[in-house]
Every structure is written in structure tokens, then in C-alpha cells.
Design an enzyme around this catalytic site. Sequence first.
Site, mmCIF file in Angstrom:
data_model
loop_
_atom_site.group_PDB
_atom_site.id
_atom_site.type_symbol
_atom_site.label_atom_id
_atom_site.label_comp_id
_atom_site.label_asym_id
_atom_site.label_seq_id
_atom_site.Cartn_x
_atom_site.Cartn_y
_atom_site.Cartn_z
ATOM 1 C CD GLU A 83 49.238 7.313 -25.166
ATOM 2 O OE1 GLU A 83 50.007 7.336 -26.138
ATOM 3 O OE2 GLU A 83 49.524 7.843 -24.086
ATOM 4 C CB SER A 343 34.493 -27.081 28.881
ATOM 5 O OG SER A 343 35.070 -27.131 30.169
#
Length: 691
Positions: A83, A343
Amino acid sequence: MLRITATATISLTVGAILATAGFLWADRAFPPPLPARLEASTEVLDRDGLLLRAFATPQGRWRLRTDLASVDPKLIEMLITYEDKRFRQHRGVDAFAILRAGWQLVSNGRIVSGGSTVSMQLARLMEPRDARSLGAKFRQIFRALQLERRLTKDEILTRYLTLAPYGGNLEGVRAAALAYFGKEPKRLSVSETALLVALPQLPERRRPDRNVEGARAARDRVLNRMVSAGLLSEREAARAAAEAIPERRLALPAYAPHLAETALRNAPSATAHRLTISRPVQSGLEAVALNAATRLGPKLSVAMVMADARTGEILGSVGSADFFSTGRAGWIDMTRIVRSPGSTLKPFIYGLAMEQGLVAQETLVEDRPSDFSGYRPRNFDMRYQGDVSVRQALQMSLNVPAITLLDAVGPARLAARFRRAGVMPQLPPGESPGLAIGLGGVGLSLRDLVQLYTGLADGGRAHLLRDGTELIEPSTASTDVLEPQAAWQIADILSGVKPPHGATQRGIAYKTGTSYGYRDAWSIGFDGRHVLGVWVGRADGGAVAGLAGYVAAAPILFEAFARSGLALQPMRRPPAGAIRARRADLPVTLARFAPGADGLTAAPNAPSEPPPQIIFPPAGAHIDLAEGTAAPLAMKLQGGRAPFRWLANGKAIAGLHRTRTATWQPDGAGYSTLTVVDAAGRAASVSIFVE
């Protein structure tokens, strides 16, 4: 000639001065839109900084914060080469690139290459334009010069990589890497890097999920440019070009949705939330929960909590099997919903009984139909075993022995231990703890249970759970829920429970539970470091025929331990004085538990003397025995009926004592429990610390 040259020089100088002055005036009069922090998606991170979930910006964009350290340097190098190869040298505008682009436009009659720098592209991203024009281009140049005055090169790159468009509502290289490749930009291949460099120029035309061929052509152009620039060899570029282009967009990470929503709700202004969750653990637990719920049925859900037993930090939390399932009410966090624990509280009953010297692992206890002032507990399978050891009674989860011992130690004392551990059991309004709490007649959440079980895994010390969403940082102090010797005895018993059908023994101590009416199935287990709790049921509390902890929840527990990715840790070593005594080695007072009116072992003739009481050493005393001394610890009691049997940490001290004094030689430093039992079977205990 010299006069013309001098005039021209003066004119150029004056022009330059005027242009500089004009720029400085315009720079001050029209500052760039440069927020101190870019608006970005709110992120929820795990304990190591990995992304658990992101929330879109108010505009519906996925824009994740990016810094150069989180991006592969190869991507940055390729971006600059493709770029703006003079990015590090120019001050916002590359005059050579602009002249080249202009000449190509004149020569070819069309745009061949652009002259925009990365700084100019960032300016365009910060002030989007509707159409190309010379005015828009001059505005970009002006803004680029302004940006270069205010930001470093790395800051410009960081903002560009955060704002660059990648198709649809994806902005920034992190969002694109996660959406197209399912990975962070630090771990990209050459092919993936080239595609991400190419996309921002024409993001909609080159979207790989909509135009595979366009994306491939753009990627290959970048690869060819890298070869020309000497950044890649032809062989590397060829290998990269042979890789497939992703044809679909992936969803961004969305782990721990319930905790993520809670974190956002508790601190809505925060831009990042750090949780105690471990993403690998969370990922494994969520996969197990979804697979299990799919097998169990469309209305059933699964919740799980895994915690570090030494710190209380939650490593994984699954609130439901599927957050978006309406049939399972997946939006409800079932780890926090109060239900009947079945339990699962029985281990603490046995632990308290061992603390008080009432039973040992091999003490016999009756499992027969019993009536406790109108309360008649029955076993899950409606059968009775007769005489069983305490170890067998707990491993088989027999109801009558558990209630027999709870009647002896007192349900109020059990509830008090829970509160001491930071767990507040919920009872119907106006009711006090009764025997029914031993079989699930109390309300607790899955997080409550895991918090209690950290005490079993960490030698009796329970830790307050925390996950990072708390508005106030919770205390990290631990609380004793059981004495170390009792906690070890219970862990030793539970580690001997057979694994569920089809599961392999993994060195896990665990307990299951089923609530009344088959509404909730539980399984909770631990190794030497981690506690994992599993709940299975319907979010609406509906009954499910045949739903039971051992059948439905226990297999999930073992699978989740295996899929968590955590190495199993060995169980804690027994503390000083904690042994698993054989039945033949037990004193007569511990051979069989036969409750009397006061909950202790009954004697043939009711005694007239007051019960025994240990007056030295006092409860909670710290006893400092000089190093190397052979002098034993003197023990004294009052009351009781001779002869007396003394026990240290559940092991009988040799001989019967007819006087109210005795001696004991500690076998090491640490917590110890001293118990005396008189001829009438009445007992008294104290806990001390030997230094």
C-alpha cells in the site's frame, strides 16, 4: 539571468512561507476528528486475555481493538509494501506516488494505481466520502498531514488496522481474521495474510464469502507483488496461492454467554471485562453440555460450574446447554437458580459425625425402617441393607443412616456450617432446619454446592466462588467447613465410589443426588485441585420420569473432566492423625453406632453423672511442643463415668483410663481432634493445633 533566478527563489520562499502559515492556520482552525480512543466492540476476555465474546458497536459493527503487538509482523510488512512502501519516510503524502498515479491516468486514460498513503486512507476512514472527487482527495491530503503531526507511525498503523473495512459489518483486521479464519491475526498463514492485505481496497467486491474468485485474484496480486519486492520467494508464493479461500463467514467467539451478559450489565461503561474463566476449559464444558442435552431430550438442559478449589476462581461456567434455545429456556443461568440438592449434602453430615468422634469409616450403622418423630426416610430403591459400614452407607447414598447421623449431630449445626462457608441454605419462611435437609429439603444453587465442595477438595477450607463479574471484589479468605481430618476421610470415601456405566476411573471423588419428584439430577466431583458440579433438569422445574443423578448427571461429570483439558491432580495427602482404621482396630465405642436419646451411643444403664467434658487442652488451643522434646501432652477431663477411652484423630490411644487424666504423644504438627468416650458411651471432643 541572476536577477530572475533570485526573484524566483524569493517568490518560492515567500510562497513556501505563506503555504506553511496557511496550513498551520487551517490546522488550528479545522482540527482532525481524532478521538483519544476509537469506538470499538466491548470485549469479554478470559483469564489469559483470550476473547470469550464481543458485543457489536451501537452501529452494529464488529470492530475489535487492535495493537501492533497482536498482529503478525509479516502482515504489517506486507501491508506497507503493497500500500505505501515509503510509509516510514514521508510525512503523510508520497509525492512520488501521486505523480506516478497522475502520469498513469494521463497515459492510460484510466486509474492504474492510486497515490494514497496509509495516512490518507486512515483520513478517509475517519471521514468517509460519498464519491471520489478532487476536493475529497485534497481533503484527504490535508487530513493526512494533520494526522502525521499528531500521531506516530505506529499509532497511524494501529488506527488503520482497527478501522479498515473487510466486508459487511466487519472492521479491523482482528474482526476479519476471526470471521474468515477463526483465529487471531497473530497466527495467520501467508495466504491468509495476503487476503487481508487485499480486502480493504474493495471490501464488498472481494468478500470471500460472496465472491471467492474475486478474493482469490486479489490475494494472488498481493502475493505477486511480494515476490517482486523480494519479501517472498516464488516457492512460498506458490504454496500460499494453492491454499483454499474461505467460502463462509464464521461467527465470532461467543463463550460463556451468561457471564458475558452479567459482566456487561454490571459494568456497562467498561470497554473490556476480564473474567476468571479459562477459554479452553469453557469450550470443552460447553461442547459436553450441548451434546448431553441433545441426547437427553429437547426440554432438558445442563448446567456446569468448574472451580479452582484452592482459590475459588471459576474456570468454567455453563448456565445452559444452548443459550438461544427457547425449548430449554437457555437464557436462564441455571448455575444460580435455587433447587433441591437431593443427596449431595450427605458427605457433610458424615463429616460432622466424624468430627465429633461418633463414627469412623468402618463403624457399623443400621439401615432399617426408622421413625424420627414422625419423619420416616426411605431409600431411593425402597430397599434396606441392614448393618452397613459408614463407608458403604455414604458410597451407596443410603438415606436412613444419613438421617440417623444428622439426628445425632443436629440439622441446625449442619446449616450453621453451610453459612460459615458463605452458603445460605433457603428454607420455607418461618421454618428452622430439620432432618429433611439431609435428603434435599433445602434450597441451594449449583454454585452453592461447588462452593461447599471446595472445602472437601481443599482439606476442609471452603472458598468463596468468584468469576470476575462481581461489582465488589469478594474476599479471598477461606473458611473451615470441616476439620482437615474429617474432610480427608470423606474425600477418601467418595474417591471409592464406582464410576458410572461406561466411564473409566479417573481418580475423581464424587457424589450424586436426585431431588424429590425427579426434577433435578446432580453430580459433583473433585480431584486434588478442581471441583466440577453438574445439574441436569428442566428450567421450569418440571418432573422428568427416570431422571437420576447417577444415570443422567454422573456420566456428564466424567466426560466434562476429560474434555476440560485440565490434568487431573492427585488427592490431598492425609493430614496428621488421619487414618483409615480397620474395623478390628476400632475401639468398642466406635464399632457400632447405636443412637440414644441424646444422639450418642447408648449405654445399658442411664448414667447419673454429668457427661464428660475435656477441660485441657481447651478447644481451639495452639499447643507449642518444644522441638525434640519427648514430653507427651497431658489431657484432663471432668464428669463422665469411668473407665474412659481416649481417641486422637479417630485412632484409639492404648488402654482404658480410670482416672480423669491421660497423656498423648502427637505424631506431628497440625490440626488434631481429641475425643474421650466414657463407660456410658457419651463423648466429648476438642480440636487443637499442635505447633
